[in-house]
Write a protein that holds these residues in place. Structure first.
Motif, PDB file in Angstrom:
ATOM      1  N   GLU A  33       4.672   8.486 -13.762  1.00 59.39           N
ATOM      2  CA  GLU A  33       4.522   9.714 -12.980  1.00 59.39           C
ATOM      3  C   GLU A  33       3.157   9.719 -12.319  1.00 59.39           C
ATOM      4  OE1 GLU A  33       4.916  13.259 -15.322  1.00 59.39           O
ATOM      5  OE2 GLU A  33       3.883  12.378 -17.006  1.00 59.39           O
ATOM      6  N   GLN A  34       3.087  10.421 -11.195  1.00 57.53           N
ATOM      7  CA  GLN A  34       1.844  10.534 -10.447  1.00 57.53           C
ATOM      8  C   GLN A  34       0.776  11.152 -11.343  1.00 57.53           C
ATOM      9  OE1 GLN A  34       1.442   9.386  -7.312  1.00 57.53           O
ATOM     10  NE2 GLN A  34       3.575   8.788  -7.121  1.00 57.53           N
ATOM     11  N   ALA A  35      -0.477  10.725 -11.146  1.00 52.19           N
ATOM     12  CA  ALA A  35      -1.592  11.240 -11.935  1.00 52.19           C
ATOM     13  C   ALA A  35      -2.850  11.230 -11.072  1.00 52.19           C
ATOM     14  CB  ALA A  35      -1.787  10.381 -13.184  1.00 52.19           C
ATOM     15  N   ASP A  36      -3.889  11.883 -11.572  1.00 53.05           N
ATOM     16  CA  ASP A  36      -5.170  11.888 -10.864  1.00 53.05           C
ATOM     17  C   ASP A  36      -5.936  10.587 -11.079  1.00 53.05           C
ATOM     18  OD1 ASP A  36      -4.753  14.447  -9.841  1.00 53.05           O
ATOM     19  OD2 ASP A  36      -5.631  15.392 -11.611  1.00 53.05           O
ATOM     20  N   SER A  37      -5.689   9.944 -12.224  1.00 54.07           N
ATOM     21  CA  SER A  37      -6.309   8.662 -12.531  1.00 54.07           C
ATOM     22  C   SER A  37      -5.370   7.884 -13.437  1.00 54.07           C
ATOM     23  CB  SER A  37      -7.668   8.867 -13.213  1.00 54.07           C
ATOM     24  OG  SER A  37      -7.507   9.548 -14.442  1.00 54.07           O
ATOM     25  N   LEU A  38      -5.589   6.588 -13.530  1.00 50.70           N
ATOM     26  CA  LEU A  38      -4.733   5.744 -14.363  1.00 50.70           C
ATOM     27  C   LEU A  38      -4.824   6.183 -15.819  1.00 50.70           C
ATOM     28  CD1 LEU A  38      -2.946   3.259 -14.869  1.00 50.70           C
ATOM     29  CD2 LEU A  38      -5.054   1.919 -15.075  1.00 50.70           C
ATOM     30  N   ARG A  39      -3.661   6.368 -16.424  1.00 60.56           N
ATOM     31  CA  ARG A  39      -3.576   6.698 -17.845  1.00 60.56           C
ATOM     32  C   ARG A  39      -2.367   5.963 -18.408  1.00 60.56           C
ATOM     33  NH1 ARG A  39      -2.563  12.397 -20.819  1.00 60.56           N
ATOM     34  NH2 ARG A  39      -0.541  12.008 -19.926  1.00 60.56           N
ATOM     35  N   ILE A  40      -2.585   5.222 -19.486  1.00 58.85           N
ATOM     36  CA  ILE A  40      -1.508   4.465 -20.115  1.00 58.85           C
ATOM     37  C   ILE A  40      -1.424   4.881 -21.575  1.00 58.85           C
ATOM     38  CG2 ILE A  40      -0.614   2.166 -20.660  1.00 58.85           C
ATOM     39  CD1 ILE A  40      -2.332   1.139 -18.278  1.00 58.85           C
ATOM     40  N   THR A  41      -0.247   5.326 -21.981  1.00 58.58           N
ATOM     41  CA  THR A  41      -0.037   5.776 -23.352  1.00 58.58           C
ATOM     42  C   THR A  41       1.148   5.037 -23.969  1.00 58.58           C
ATOM     43  OG1 THR A  41       1.348   7.607 -22.564  1.00 58.58           O
ATOM     44  CG2 THR A  41      -0.989   8.093 -22.930  1.00 58.58           C
ATOM     45  N   GLY A  49      -5.863  -0.252 -20.500  1.00 58.55           N
ATOM     46  CA  GLY A  49      -6.827  -0.231 -19.404  1.00 58.55           C
ATOM     47  C   GLY A  49      -6.272  -0.832 -18.128  1.00 58.55           C
ATOM     48  N   GLU A  50      -7.171  -1.063 -17.176  1.00 53.82           N
ATOM     49  CA  GLU A  50      -6.761  -1.575 -15.867  1.00 53.82           C
ATOM     50  C   GLU A  50      -6.245  -3.004 -15.911  1.00 53.82           C
ATOM     51  OE1 GLU A  50      -9.278  -0.884 -12.566  1.00 53.82           O
ATOM     52  OE2 GLU A  50      -9.543   1.222 -13.044  1.00 53.82           O
ATOM     53  N   ASP A  51      -6.450  -3.708 -17.026  1.00 51.83           N
ATOM     54  CA  ASP A  51      -5.914  -5.057 -17.150  1.00 51.83           C
ATOM     55  C   ASP A  51      -4.514  -5.063 -17.773  1.00 51.83           C
ATOM     56  OD1 ASP A  51      -6.828  -4.229 -19.611  1.00 51.83           O
ATOM     57  OD2 ASP A  51      -7.563  -6.202 -20.216  1.00 51.83           O
ATOM     58  N   ASN A  52      -3.937  -3.881 -17.969  1.00 47.65           N
ATOM     59  CA  ASN A  52      -2.578  -3.756 -18.510  1.00 47.65           C
ATOM     60  C   ASN A  52      -1.597  -4.493 -17.603  1.00 47.65           C
ATOM     61  OD1 ASN A  52       0.145  -2.220 -18.420  1.00 47.65           O
ATOM     62  ND2 ASN A  52      -0.721  -1.694 -20.411  1.00 47.65           N
ATOM     63  N   TYR A  58       2.490  -3.541 -11.122  1.00 43.71           N
ATOM     64  CA  TYR A  58       2.658  -2.445 -10.162  1.00 43.71           C
ATOM     65  C   TYR A  58       1.788  -2.693  -8.923  1.00 43.71           C
ATOM     66  CZ  TYR A  58       1.829   2.162  -8.087  1.00 43.71           C
ATOM     67  OH  TYR A  58       1.679   3.197  -7.201  1.00 43.71           O
ATOM     68  N   LEU A  59       0.529  -3.070  -9.132  1.00 40.50           N
ATOM     69  CA  LEU A  59      -0.371  -3.349  -8.013  1.00 40.50           C
ATOM     70  C   LEU A  59       0.135  -4.522  -7.173  1.00 40.50           C
ATOM     71  CD1 LEU A  59      -3.863  -2.945  -9.743  1.00 40.50           C
ATOM     72  CD2 LEU A  59      -2.676  -1.293  -8.267  1.00 40.50           C
ATOM     73  N   THR A  60       0.651  -5.552  -7.829  1.00 39.27           N
ATOM     74  CA  THR A  60       1.208  -6.698  -7.120  1.00 39.27           C
ATOM     75  C   THR A  60       2.428  -6.281  -6.295  1.00 39.27           C
ATOM     76  OG1 THR A  60       0.411  -8.239  -8.798  1.00 39.27           O
ATOM     77  CG2 THR A  60       2.234  -8.998  -7.413  1.00 39.27           C
ATOM     78  N   GLY A  61       3.292  -5.444  -6.878  1.00 44.53           N
ATOM     79  CA  GLY A  61       4.455  -4.942  -6.158  1.00 44.53           C
ATOM     80  C   GLY A  61       4.056  -4.097  -4.964  1.00 44.53           C
ATOM     81  N   CYS A  62       3.029  -3.286  -5.131  1.00 44.22           N
ATOM     82  CA  CYS A  62       2.540  -2.474  -4.006  1.00 44.22           C
ATOM     83  C   CYS A  62       2.003  -3.359  -2.893  1.00 44.22           C
ATOM     84  CB  CYS A  62       1.452  -1.512  -4.482  1.00 44.22           C
ATOM     85  SG  CYS A  62       2.065  -0.115  -5.434  1.00 44.22           S
ATOM     86  N   GLU A  63       1.254  -4.387  -3.257  1.00 44.19           N
ATOM     87  CA  GLU A  63       0.708  -5.299  -2.256  1.00 44.19           C
ATOM     88  C   GLU A  63       1.840  -6.012  -1.503  1.00 44.19           C
ATOM     89  OE1 GLU A  63      -2.031  -9.321  -2.007  1.00 44.19           O
ATOM     90  OE2 GLU A  63      -2.210  -8.031  -3.766  1.00 44.19           O
ATOM     91  N   ALA A  64       2.831  -6.483  -2.241  1.00 42.89           N
ATOM     92  CA  ALA A  64       3.956  -7.194  -1.620  1.00 42.89           C
ATOM     93  C   ALA A  64       4.755  -6.284  -0.691  1.00 42.89           C
ATOM     94  CB  ALA A  64       4.873  -7.774  -2.697  1.00 42.89           C
ATOM     95  N   GLY A  65       4.863  -5.011  -1.062  1.00 42.24           N
ATOM     96  CA  GLY A  65       5.636  -4.073  -0.260  1.00 42.24           C
ATOM     97  C   GLY A  65       4.838  -3.386   0.828  1.00 42.24           C
ATOM     98  N   GLY A  66       3.529  -3.634   0.867  1.00 44.02           N
ATOM     99  CA  GLY A  66       2.678  -2.976   1.847  1.00 44.02           C
ATOM    100  C   GLY A  66       2.419  -1.514   1.528  1.00 44.02           C
ATOM    101  N   PHE A  67       2.506  -1.164   0.233  1.00 44.11           N
ATOM    102  CA  PHE A  67       2.295   0.217  -0.210  1.00 44.11           C
ATOM    103  C   PHE A  67       0.853   0.407  -0.666  1.00 44.11           C
ATOM    104  CE2 PHE A  67       6.688  -0.780  -1.985  1.00 44.11           C
ATOM    105  CZ  PHE A  67       7.348  -0.371  -0.841  1.00 44.11           C
ATOM    106  N   SER A  68       0.357   1.607  -0.520  1.00 39.82           N
ATOM    107  CA  SER A  68      -0.944   1.965  -1.064  1.00 39.82           C
ATOM    108  C   SER A  68      -0.731   2.467  -2.499  1.00 39.82           C
ATOM    109  CB  SER A  68      -1.580   3.058  -0.203  1.00 39.82           C
ATOM    110  OG  SER A  68      -2.812   3.443  -0.745  1.00 39.82           O
ATOM    111  N   PRO A  69      -1.279   1.779  -3.509  1.00 41.48           N
ATOM    112  CA  PRO A  69      -1.014   2.174  -4.890  1.00 41.48           C
ATOM    113  C   PRO A  69      -1.598   3.544  -5.229  1.00 41.48           C
ATOM    114  CG  PRO A  69      -2.587   0.365  -4.823  1.00 41.48           C
ATOM    115  CD  PRO A  69      -2.151   0.618  -3.416  1.00 41.48           C
ATOM    116  N   ASP A  70      -0.859   4.306  -5.983  1.00 42.73           N
ATOM    117  CA  ASP A  70      -1.293   5.610  -6.457  1.00 42.73           C
ATOM    118  C   ASP A  70      -1.662   5.509  -7.925  1.00 42.73           C
ATOM    119  OD1 ASP A  70      -0.658   6.879  -4.022  1.00 42.73           O
ATOM    120  OD2 ASP A  70       1.428   7.118  -4.643  1.00 42.73           O
ATOM    121  N   PRO A  71      -2.616   6.328  -8.390  1.00 40.76           N
ATOM    122  CA  PRO A  71      -2.867   6.362  -9.826  1.00 40.76           C
ATOM    123  C   PRO A  71      -1.635   6.904 -10.548  1.00 40.76           C
ATOM    124  CG  PRO A  71      -4.383   7.828  -8.635  1.00 40.76           C
ATOM    125  CD  PRO A  71      -3.462   7.217  -7.635  1.00 40.76           C
TER     126      PRO A  71
END
Length: 104
Positions: A33-41, A49-52, A58-71
């Protein structure tokens, strides 16, 4: 909220590797779900963390699709054991890539 379910795999299990298969009833359930910052539970703190792997996929998929990643808030509900060759890493990668397309 987006819910993605990915099954376990026996591809790396024991000496059979890719030549033998097992029917497994384990699944990884991932909630995004959308969030203000990355949170993984739902996982050990060392993986939250960001190395999850889910986040990186998700970041790779966004890059491949030309999407701007959201937190995102990513919640993991998985009974697939870590580091046992049952596909826990693969489920994370599949979930992260699928989330990129579903979120955007």
């Amino acid at each position: 909220m987006i819910r993605i379910s990915v099954p376990a795999t026996s591809a790396n299990c024991s000496v059979g590797f890719d030549t033998m298969g097992l029917a497994l009833d384990w699944r990884g359930m991932f909630l995004f779900e959308q969030a203000d910052s990355l949170r993984i539970t739902g996982c050990p703190e060392a993986y939250a963390g960001e190395d999850n792997l889910i986040w990186r996929a998700y970041l790779t998929g966004c890059e491949a699709g030309g999407f701007s990643p959201d937190p995102l808030h990513i919640h993991i509900e998985s009974d697939i054991p870590f580091a046992r060759g049952l596909g826990s890493s693969a489920t994370c990668i599949v979930a992260g890539l699928a989330a990129a397309w579903e979120v955007h």
